[in-house]
Design an enzyme around this catalytic site. Sequence first.
Site, PDB file in Angstrom:
ATOM      1  CG  HIS A   1      26.671  49.948  29.501  1.00 23.53           C
ATOM      2  ND1 HIS A   1      27.863  50.057  30.173  1.00 23.53           N
ATOM      3  CD2 HIS A   1      26.430  48.628  29.350  1.00 23.53           C
ATOM      4  CE1 HIS A   1      28.334  48.842  30.422  1.00 23.53           C
ATOM      5  NE2 HIS A   1      27.471  47.957  29.932  1.00 23.53           N
TER       6      HIS A   1
ATOM      7  CB  CYS B   1      31.537  50.284  28.942  1.00 25.32           C
ATOM      8  SG  CYS B   1      30.470  51.734  28.801  1.00 25.32           S
TER       9      CYS B   1
ATOM     10  CG  HIS C   1      28.464  44.448  29.656  1.00 22.53           C
ATOM     11  ND1 HIS C   1      27.861  45.259  30.584  1.00 22.53           N
ATOM     12  CD2 HIS C   1      28.075  43.194  29.975  1.00 22.53           C
ATOM     13  CE1 HIS C   1      27.140  44.513  31.415  1.00 22.53           C
ATOM     14  NE2 HIS C   1      27.256  43.259  31.054  1.00 22.53           N
TER      15      HIS C   1
END
Length: 173
Positions: A25, A118, A37
Amino acid sequence: MAPTLFDSEPKPGDLIEIFRGTYKHWAIYIGGHEVVHLIPPTNPAADLGPIGDLLTLFDSNTATVRRQKISDVVGSSRFQINNLLDDDRRPREPHVIVRDACRMVGQELPYNAATYNCEHFVTELRYGDAESRQVQTAAVIGGVAVAGVALAVLGAALFSSYNKDDNTRRHHK
């Protein structure tokens, strides 16, 4: 002051890579122990742990830009500062990165694990270009796997054909 979570302190605009087992991530550090994010909505499958997290990534077509304390985003996962494209590209000015990231908080964006995830989100903020090395690596690995399967099938077909021809020759003698 909160205790540091990093070997070296991140600077505003730095990319934060968070290791989540089956995937990574990404978030962008904005200062004050906070990150921005892109995160897909929670899915009941998330209760399944890393596999559930992965299913959520592939089951989502939108994601929300969130601003959170880095400790809340990272949890117990391993993470690091990783400005992965700095050798190839010039980063935008930190104040511009932070400003643009904060302006996006709360927005819902299109999301696709392969074409805009992301990592694409944070690299676009830092460099002005959306890129995901994670996806590129997966594509290469997937391509190698497909090529390996194709070679195995071809080899099995040739072996089968050779054996069939060999058995035919033996029976006709």
